[in-house]
Design a protein around this motif. Structure first.
Motif, short mmCIF file in Angstrom:
data_model
loop_
_atom_site.label_atom_id
_atom_site.label_comp_id
_atom_site.label_asym_id
_atom_site.label_seq_id
_atom_site.Cartn_x
_atom_site.Cartn_y
_atom_site.Cartn_z
N LEU A 29 109.94 51.64 81.96
CA LEU A 29 109.18 51.66 80.72
C LEU A 29 107.68 51.68 81.02
N VAL A 30 106.97 52.63 80.42
CA VAL A 30 105.52 52.70 80.62
C VAL A 30 104.74 52.35 79.36
N TRP A 31 105.37 52.45 78.20
CA TRP A 31 104.71 52.09 76.94
C TRP A 31 105.77 51.95 75.87
N SER A 32 105.52 51.03 74.93
CA SER A 32 106.41 50.93 73.78
C SER A 32 105.68 50.28 72.63
N ASP A 33 106.19 50.50 71.44
CA ASP A 33 105.81 49.73 70.27
C ASP A 33 107.10 49.26 69.63
N GLU A 34 107.29 47.94 69.62
CA GLU A 34 108.51 47.35 69.06
C GLU A 34 108.30 46.98 67.58
N PHE A 35 107.09 47.19 67.07
CA PHE A 35 106.74 46.94 65.67
C PHE A 35 107.03 45.50 65.24
N ASP A 36 106.79 44.57 66.17
CA ASP A 36 106.92 43.15 65.83
C ASP A 36 105.77 42.72 64.94
N GLY A 37 105.95 41.61 64.28
CA GLY A 37 104.92 41.09 63.40
C GLY A 37 104.96 41.75 62.04
N SER A 38 103.89 41.57 61.28
CA SER A 38 103.82 42.13 59.94
C SER A 38 102.42 42.67 59.70
N GLY A 39 102.30 43.51 58.67
CA GLY A 39 101.00 44.07 58.33
C GLY A 39 100.83 45.48 58.84
N PRO A 40 99.59 45.96 58.92
CA PRO A 40 99.32 47.35 59.33
C PRO A 40 99.79 47.62 60.76
N VAL A 41 99.91 48.90 61.09
CA VAL A 41 100.28 49.29 62.45
C VAL A 41 99.13 48.98 63.41
N ASP A 42 99.45 48.91 64.70
CA ASP A 42 98.47 48.60 65.74
C ASP A 42 97.56 49.81 65.93
N GLU A 43 96.30 49.68 65.58
CA GLU A 43 95.37 50.81 65.66
C GLU A 43 94.97 51.14 67.09
N ARG A 44 95.36 50.30 68.06
CA ARG A 44 95.13 50.67 69.46
C ARG A 44 96.07 51.82 69.87
N SER A 45 97.19 51.97 69.16
CA SER A 45 98.17 53.01 69.48
C SER A 45 98.26 54.11 68.44
N TRP A 46 97.90 53.80 67.18
CA TRP A 46 98.22 54.72 66.09
C TRP A 46 97.01 55.04 65.22
N ASN A 47 97.00 56.27 64.73
CA ASN A 47 96.08 56.72 63.69
C ASN A 47 96.89 56.92 62.41
N VAL A 48 96.36 56.45 61.29
CA VAL A 48 97.05 56.62 60.01
C VAL A 48 96.45 57.82 59.28
N ALA A 49 97.31 58.77 58.94
CA ALA A 49 96.87 59.97 58.22
C ALA A 49 96.87 59.71 56.72
N THR A 50 95.94 60.33 56.00
CA THR A 50 95.91 60.24 54.55
C THR A 50 95.61 61.63 53.97
N GLY A 51 96.01 61.84 52.72
CA GLY A 51 95.66 63.05 52.02
C GLY A 51 96.80 64.05 51.85
N ASN A 52 96.44 65.20 51.29
CA ASN A 52 97.36 66.33 51.11
C ASN A 52 96.59 67.63 50.95
N LYS A 53 95.76 67.71 49.88
CA LYS A 53 95.09 68.97 49.55
C LYS A 53 94.23 69.48 50.70
N GLU A 54 93.48 68.57 51.34
CA GLU A 54 92.57 68.98 52.41
C GLU A 54 93.31 69.47 53.64
N PHE A 55 94.62 69.22 53.70
CA PHE A 55 95.45 69.70 54.80
C PHE A 55 96.45 70.76 54.32
N ASP A 56 96.17 71.34 53.15
CA ASP A 56 96.98 72.43 52.60
C ASP A 56 98.46 72.06 52.55
#
Length: 270
Positions: A29-56
């Motif tokens: 194993l070299v990396w994992s996210d087990e999604f433990d805990g609660s609340g937002p995702v870990d921003e050290r590993s993830w970017n959260v996308a938003t929107g629709n129209k601007e991405f057609d």
């Protein structure tokens, strides 16, 4: 993640168990996210996308507006991505000039986590319903123009085809409807339980698996004649739960909202 594609492999598995145990990570194993805990995702590993129209419409005429609030670690060891009907009157601009009728979530590991060769696997439970389109996929790092950097769809599932999983490659000259795709039919409805979806990636070879069994394999020789293999580079990860688009179609009255894609873990092995 694109709409209906060219089929090159169809497999029916009749002996898979309906549930795969969530075991501890194994050697390598070299990396994992087990999604433990609660609340937002870990921003050290993830970017959260938003929107629709601007991405057609995210390239697929999708009907959901991605929001941060649609993604959460649920406190029980899962990432929960929830698709819901949008609040009436909410300002959620869609590709079609209207407000999006639905909200949902999408995350990527671009510029944070990637894999060139190895094994990536995810354990998740998909939601059922016409118009739902959950996916776990990968894009080639450092290439701006899709599909020149390559796309590996580890798993896609359309919610009205409850036993079928798709795995796909997109690249220059074989994308959208011309993507190269395999599929597997399982003995039970995928939405009934968690399953493990994986890609094993080595130089000039990519294998797709469900619950430990290979159902699709691609090498440069298997591409359409004259097409370029572009998969010898790092790939970053994406999760999303789309709503609508030409492939899954629009939701119908019987499609239940809110509905949730549950991700137990994602792991990369060398």
């Amino acid at each position: 993640m694109k709409k209906l594609l060219s089929m090159v492999a169809v497999v029916v598995l009749t002996a898979l168990s309906g549930c795969t145990d969530s075991s501890r990570p194994g050697p390598g194993l070299v990396w994992s996210d087990e999604f433990d805990g609660s609340g937002p995702v870990d921003e050290r590993s993830w970017n959260v996308a938003t929107g629709n129209k601007e991405f057609d419409g995210w390239g697929n005429e999708e009907l959901q507006y991605y929001t941060k609030d649609s993604l959460v670690r649920d406190g029980d060891g899962h990432l929960a991505i929830t698709a819901a009907k949008a609040d009436p009157g909410a300002e959620l601009p869609c590709w079609n000039g209207k407000n999006c009728e639905y909200t949902s979530g999408r995350i990527t590991s671009e510029d944070k986590v990637s894999m060139q060769n190895g094994r990536v696997e995810v354990r998740m439970k998909v939601p059922a319903g016409t118009g739902l389109w959950p996916a776990f996929w990968m894009l080639g790092s450092g290439v701006d123009e899709w599909p020149n950097g390559g796309e590996i769809d580890v798993m896609e599932w359309v919610g009205n085809e409850t036993k079928t999983v798709y795995g796909t490659l997109h690249g220059p000259g074989y994308s959208d409807d011309a993507g190269v795709q395999g599929e597997v039919e399982l003995p039970a409805d995928l939405s009934d339980d968690f399953h493990v979806f994986a890609v094993q990636k080595s130089p000039e070879r990519i294998q797709w698996q469900v619950d430990g069994r290979t159902f699709f394999e691609m090498t440069p020789e298997k591409l359409p004649e004259g097409k370029k293999w572009v998969f010898e580079r790092p790939f970053y990860l994406l999760f999303n739960l789309a709503v609508g688009g030409p492939w899954p179609g629009s939701p119908i009255e019987e499609t239940k909202f809110p509905t949730t894609l549950l991700v137990d873990y994602v792991r990369i092995y060398n």
